[in-house]
Write an enzyme that holds these catalytic residues in place. Structure first.
Site, PDB file in Angstrom:
ATOM      1  N   THR A 260       0.835  -1.206   0.000  1.00 45.72           N
ATOM      2  CA  THR A 260       0.000   0.000   0.000  1.00 45.72           C
ATOM      3  C   THR A 260       0.872   1.260   0.000  1.00 45.72           C
ATOM      4  O   THR A 260       1.729   1.443   0.867  1.00 45.72           O
ATOM      5  CB  THR A 260      -0.959  -0.042   1.209  1.00 45.72           C
ATOM      6  OG1 THR A 260      -1.824  -1.161   1.019  1.00 45.72           O
ATOM      7  CG2 THR A 260      -1.788   1.220   1.328  1.00 45.72           C
TER       8      THR A 260
ATOM      9  N   GLU B 162     -17.294  -2.128   2.289  1.00 43.17           N
ATOM     10  CA  GLU B 162     -16.486  -3.107   1.553  1.00 43.17           C
ATOM     11  C   GLU B 162     -17.177  -4.464   1.399  1.00 43.17           C
ATOM     12  O   GLU B 162     -17.052  -5.101   0.364  1.00 43.17           O
ATOM     13  CB  GLU B 162     -15.121  -3.284   2.220  1.00 43.17           C
ATOM     14  CG  GLU B 162     -14.265  -2.029   2.135  1.00 43.17           C
ATOM     15  CD  GLU B 162     -12.875  -2.230   2.706  1.00 43.17           C
ATOM     16  OE1 GLU B 162     -12.091  -2.990   2.113  1.00 43.17           O
ATOM     17  OE2 GLU B 162     -12.568  -1.641   3.758  1.00 43.17           O
TER      18      GLU B 162
ATOM     19  N   HIS C 109     -23.199  18.175  18.567  1.00 42.19           N
ATOM     20  CA  HIS C 109     -22.854  19.578  18.336  1.00 42.19           C
ATOM     21  C   HIS C 109     -22.985  19.954  16.868  1.00 42.19           C
ATOM     22  O   HIS C 109     -22.548  21.024  16.463  1.00 42.19           O
ATOM     23  CB  HIS C 109     -21.440  19.851  18.861  1.00 42.19           C
ATOM     24  CG  HIS C 109     -21.339  19.609  20.340  1.00 42.19           C
ATOM     25  ND1 HIS C 109     -21.586  20.599  21.279  1.00 42.19           N
ATOM     26  CD2 HIS C 109     -21.111  18.467  21.035  1.00 42.19           C
ATOM     27  CE1 HIS C 109     -21.484  20.073  22.486  1.00 42.19           C
ATOM     28  NE2 HIS C 109     -21.198  18.777  22.372  1.00 42.19           N
TER      29      HIS C 109
ATOM     30  N   LYS D  96      -6.376   1.290  -6.895  1.00 43.98           N
ATOM     31  CA  LYS D  96      -4.978   1.076  -6.482  1.00 43.98           C
ATOM     32  C   LYS D  96      -4.104   0.727  -7.700  1.00 43.98           C
ATOM     33  O   LYS D  96      -3.011   1.255  -7.846  1.00 43.98           O
ATOM     34  CB  LYS D  96      -4.903  -0.087  -5.486  1.00 43.98           C
ATOM     35  CG  LYS D  96      -5.199   0.278  -4.049  1.00 43.98           C
ATOM     36  CD  LYS D  96      -4.901  -0.939  -3.164  1.00 43.98           C
ATOM     37  CE  LYS D  96      -4.901  -0.585  -1.705  1.00 43.98           C
ATOM     38  NZ  LYS D  96      -4.538  -1.705  -0.837  1.00 43.98           N
TER      39      LYS D  96
END
Ligand code: F6R
Length: 352
Positions: free
Chosen positions: A105, A239, A255, A347
Site C-alpha cells: 500500500t 467493503e 454539536h 490502487k
C-alpha cells in the site's frame, strides 16, 4: 433477495468464504498476539516517547484498536497515521509500526520509508509484499503475518493482535495474555451464535441485516472503543455490502449532526447505536437525551450491546457482530462480500 435462513443460498452468496474468516477472528487475535510477543530483534521500548501506527483501511483499523485500548493507560501518545506523511515529532524515540497486510500500500510504504530515514525505531508488519522486501533490505525487523485469509479486512485479528504483542514485548503496555484468552473464548462462542447455522430469529447479526434492508446505515458510538467499532462497521458496510454508510461519534455529533435530523429527515436511514458497559453515566444520559431530541426525524434506531467485561472484549464483540451483519447484508442483496473491485482497480491505476 436471498433468504438468510437458506444455508445453500448463503454458501452460494459467499463463494470465497468471508463468513469463515470472520468466524476465525478469535483465533487470529491469539495468533497475531503470539507472533508479536515472540518476534525476534524488536526495538527497545525504553525511552520511547510516542508510538505511531501507520496503515490504511483494514490494516489501519488495527492501529485504531491499539489507540482506543491504550487511551489513558500509557504515559505516551499512541497516534494512528492513515496517509503518506509522518507527523513532525517522529524521531529516534518514536516507535513506528508500519502495518500493511498486502505489504504493497502506497501510503504505508511512504510512511515506512520516512520513518527509516528519520531513524525511528521501526517494525514492519505484513503478509509479504514490498514492505517485507524493503524491511529485509533495510535490516528493519519484519513480522510476517499468516497468509491464510485473502483480504486485509478479513485479517483484523492478526493486524490488531500483532501490535498488541509487539508493544507488550517492548514493555510499553502491561501483559495482555489473560485478556486475550478471555476475548478469544468470547469470540469463539459469539461466532456460533452469529454464524450462518443460526436462524434469523436467534441470530442478532442476521436480524440486523434484515432490519437495515435497503436503507443507508449510520453507525454511532461514543468516543473510545465504540468509536473504533463504529468505524469498522461503517467500512465493513462499504467493503462487504458495497453500500454507502456513515459513522459518527458521541458527544461530537450532538454539536452538529443532530441539527440535520429535522422532522421527517430520518426516512431511508437506519441508525445503529453501539453501546458498552464502560460508558459513563453522563454518556448514558446524553445518549437518552440525544435520542429524544431527534425523535421527530423518524429515524429508526437499533442498539447493539457489547459483551464481556474488558474494553478488549467489548471492542471485539462489537466488531464481530458488525462483521457478520455486513456480510449478511451483502448476501441478502446478492452481492459477493469478498472482492472490492473499485478499491483494487483504483490502487492498480494509481500504481500504473
Ligand atoms: C481490503 C481492505 C482495504 C485494505 C487497504 C490497505 O480488504 O480492507 O481497506 O486494507 O486498501 O491495504 P493493506 O491492508 O494491504 O495495506
Amino acid at each position: 433477495m436471498n433468504d438468510l435462513d437458506d444455508l445453500v443460498a448463503i454458501g452460494r452468496g459467499d463463494p470465497e468464504g468471508m463468513l469463515g474468516s470472520i468466524a476465525g477472528l478469535g483465533g487470529q487475535l491469539q495468533k497475531g498476539y503470539d507472533l508479536g510477543r515472540s518476534a525476534a530483534a524488536l526495538p527497545l521500548g525504553e525511552g520511547v516517547t510516542a508510538v505511531v501506527i501507520c496503515g490504511m483501511g483494514g490494516s489501519g483499523i488495527g492501529g485504531d484498536v491499539i489507540r482506543a485500548l491504550s487511551a489513558g493507560r500509557t504515559g505516551f501518545p499512541v497516534v494512528v497515521v492513515k496517509g503518506h506523511e509522518l507527523p513532525e515529532f517522529c524521531g529516534r524515540d518514536t516507535l513506528v509500526l508500519a502495518e500493511s497486510f498486502s505489504g504493497n500500500t502506497e501510503e504505508t510504504l511512504a510512511a515506512y520509508a520516512e520513518a527509516v530515514r528519520r531513524g525511528c525505531r521501526v517494525v514492519a508488519v505484513s503478509a509479504g509484499g514490498r514492505l517485507a522486501a524493503l524491511a529485509e533490505a533495510d535490516e528493519t525487523p519484519h513480522l510476517a503475518l499468516p497468509t491464510d485469509v485473502g483480504m486485509p479486512r478479513a485479517a483484523l485479528g492478526y493486524l490488531a493482535g500483532a501490535p498488541l504483542g509487539i508493544l507488550e514485548a517492548a514493555e510499553l503496555i502491561p501483559p495482555a495474555e489473560e485478556d486475550i484468552d478471555r476475548t478469544v473464548a468470547l469470540l469463539d462462542a459469539a461466532s456460533e451464535e452469529l454464524g450462518p447455522h443460526r436462524s434469523t430469529e436467534a441470530n442478532p447479526a442476521k436480524a440486523l441485516a434484515a432490519w437495515v434492508g435497503d436503507r443507508v446505515s449510520v453507525i454511532w458510538g461514543s468516543s473510545g472503543v465504540a468509536e473504533v467499532a463504529a468505524v469498522r462497521w461503517k467500512t465493513q458496510f462499504n467493503e462487504n455490502a458495497k453500500r454507502p454508510a456513515f459513522h459518527s461519534v458521541l458527544p461530537e455529533l450532538d454539536h452538529n449532526e443532530i441539527e440535520g435530523w429535522r422532522e421527517g429527515a430520518g426516512a431511508g436511514f437506519a441508525v445503529i447505536l453501539l453501546r458498552h458497559p464502560g460508558e459513563s453515566g453522563r454518556m448514558g444520559r446524553r445518549i437518552d437525551a440525544t435520542l429524544e431530541a431527534i425523535a421527530p426525524s423518524g429515524l429508526d434506531v437499533r442498539q447493539v450491546h457489547a459483551r464481556g467485561r474488558t474494553p478488549l472484549e467489548w471492542l471485539f464483540s462489537l466488531i464481530m457482530t458488525g462483521d457478520f451483519a455486513t456480510v449478511y447484508t451483502a448476501i441478502l442483496h446478492g452481492i459477493d462480500p469478498t472482492p472490492v473491485p473499485v478499491l483494487t482497480g483504483l490502487k492498480d491505476r494509481l500504481r500504473g
